[in-house]
Design an enzyme around this catalytic site. Structure first.
Site, mmCIF file in Angstrom:
data_model
loop_
_atom_site.group_PDB
_atom_site.id
_atom_site.type_symbol
_atom_site.label_atom_id
_atom_site.label_comp_id
_atom_site.label_asym_id
_atom_site.label_seq_id
_atom_site.Cartn_x
_atom_site.Cartn_y
_atom_site.Cartn_z
ATOM 1 N N GLU A 93 0.819 -1.200 0.000
ATOM 2 C CA GLU A 93 0.000 0.000 0.000
ATOM 3 C C GLU A 93 0.861 1.262 0.000
ATOM 4 O OE1 GLU A 93 -4.243 -0.011 1.811
ATOM 5 O OE2 GLU A 93 -2.961 0.936 3.307
ATOM 6 N N LYS A 115 -13.419 1.680 -2.856
ATOM 7 C CA LYS A 115 -14.353 2.010 -1.779
ATOM 8 C C LYS A 115 -15.517 2.844 -2.294
ATOM 9 C CE LYS A 115 -10.832 2.022 1.895
ATOM 10 N NZ LYS A 115 -10.141 2.866 2.912
ATOM 11 N N HIS A 167 7.507 -26.323 1.071
ATOM 12 C CA HIS A 167 6.807 -27.413 0.408
ATOM 13 C C HIS A 167 5.687 -26.898 -0.498
ATOM 14 C CE1 HIS A 167 8.751 -30.607 2.853
ATOM 15 N NE2 HIS A 167 8.875 -29.614 3.713
#
Length: 446
Positions: free
Chosen positions: A281, A414, A302
């Site tokens: 951000e 938003k 893994h």
């Protein structure tokens, strides 16, 4: 053992660090200006003394509850979750009977309904964290919990609420005044991803019994020199945060646009998620930046480690270790011959061996790597890590020529979400939304 940065595998010989290191005087002057103007409270921490007093007065209040439900998202929750896992892992272990912290950090109807059905309201405090007081994901949950508390506890509902928000303005500040709800402030100019060492992260830490004084002291050990009004370029050049910033900026110039955060302190794994928001951000601006990749040792050896080792050569790594982790139980002596090499060894030796092997293999595979070698896994060291990475992120942004403190692209999503919910205004967003929803879709069954 002291906390160290090991630069041995950082590929410094292949990076043009000098061009960025030469800007130490410029960066020092900027730090002096910005901290002096109160624009970097993450480093100067002018709120620290008052916050300690507030938390001391709050301690008896929150310790009276068995459960804390934290409503927050992004920076309002990631730091608290990292601290919870690092220093209160017993909540996730068998037989836990102590205080419980629950973090509602998403628009998750399943989880919210479970909290409403199973938490005892008389033993629960709800902490709502939103600097602006307008974060709909968080405030929306507050509306529901407020109604739930009022229905179950009557007029006593507000005594089970705690608000962490702007000191002077916003919806939650108005709620506090209207209903007499206990509040603590989020300091001015302190963005969510930099806020873990404020009331945002320290209230849940206090509830769980963490040593918040040590956490803050560690952070101040790293940050205080950076907020010194007499800071010089020479002093800054010797500071680990600036060295990491110069490395980060130099990596980007060479095309290393992914940054792995590989945690070989298992209980500190969630600091990878905290770092991911901080780095992404702050630096993902103007078509530039470095994509953070949280990874957990040894689990991700893994899974994604194949890509790290043998994929596109665009990755660098911050490699988090601690040689003094608990030894754990010993392996039995009566093991089959094929496992003879661990007979009688401490279980913890395996983690250290895996960390060493992976670190060497990454370096051999051409991944520039700096090891964050912690002398201990206590709260003081966590505070130092938080401050180090926060400061390094800020200065990496400055060296890139971007603002590491805003997040303009996030705001568009938003606004569009609010338009979808038919909030007032947002004319342009509603037009864009309508065009998107009415366009022909290429839909294919699978």
């Amino acid at each position: 053992m002291a906390d160290m940065l090991d630069w041995t595998g950082a590929s410094l010989e292949n990076l043009d660090m000098a061009a960025f290191e030469a800007r130490a005087d410029e960066m020092a002057a900027r730090l002096v200006e910005e901290t002096g103007a109160g624009r970097l409270p993450f480093l100067s921490m002018p709120y620290a003394a008052a916050l300690k007093e507030d938390l001391a007065q709050l301690k008896d209040f929150i310790k009276a509850f068995d459960h804390m439900l934290l409503l927050g998202i992004g920076g309002s929750a990631l730091g608290a979750r990292a601290l919870q896992q690092a220093f209160f892992p017993q909540q996730g272990q068998p037989g836990h009977s102590g205080p419980c912290l629950w973090i509602a950090d998403n628009v998750d109807a399943y989880a919210l309904e479970a909290y409403l059905a199973k938490l005892p309201p008389e033993k629960t405090v709800v902490v709502t964290v939103s600097k602006s007081g307008g974060t709909i994901e968080t405030v929306g949950q507050y509306f529901i919990l407020k109604e739930w508390m009022h229905r179950r506890l009557g007029d006593a509902w507000s005594e089970h609420m705690l608000l962490v928000t702007d000191e002077k303005q916003g919806f939650l500040r108005a709620e506090a005044g209207k209903y007499g709800i206990t509040t603590l402030p989020v300091p001015d100019n302190l963005g969510g991803r930099y806020s873990v060492l404020s009331a945002v992260g320290l209230i849940p830490a206090l509830f769980l019994g963490m040593d918040i004084d040590a956490l803050m002291a560690g952070a101040q050990e790293v940050a205080t020199p950076l907020a010194d009004p007499k800071l010089t370029g020479e002093e800054l050049a010797a500071h680990g945060s600036f060295q990491l910033a110069a490395w980060g900026a130099a990596l980007l110039e060479k095309g290393f646009d992914e940054m792995i955060f590989f945690a070989y302190i298992p209980l500190w794994a969630k600091f990878g998620d905290w770092f991911a928001q901080l780095w992404a951000e702050s630096l993902g601006k103007e078509g530039r930046g470095s994509q953070p990749i949280p990874a957990v040792g040894v689990t991700d050896q893994h899974s994604v480690n194949q890509m790290f080792m043998d994929g596109l050569r665009n990755k660098a790594c911050l490699f988090l270790t601690c040689p003094s982790l608990p030894a754990g139980p010993k392996f039995p002596m009566d093991l089959p011959d094929q496992f003879a090499y661990v007979r009688g060894r401490d279980f913890g030796d395996l983690l250290q061996a895996e960390a060493l092997g992976t670190r060497m293999a990454l370096s051999d595979s051409g991944v520039p790597l700096v090891e964050l070698l912690m002398g201990d896994d206590g709260p003081r060291q966590a505070g130092k890590l938080i401050a180090l990475l926060g400061a390094a992120t800020i200065m990496t942004g400055w060296l890139m020529g971007i603002n590491p403190l805003d997040q303009p692209a996030v705001e568009l999503g938003k606004r569009l979400a609010k338009a979808r919910m038919n909030a007032d205004g947002l004319t342009e967003e509603k037009a864009s939304l309508n065009a998107f929803l009415t366009a022909d879709r290429d839909m294919r069954e699978f």
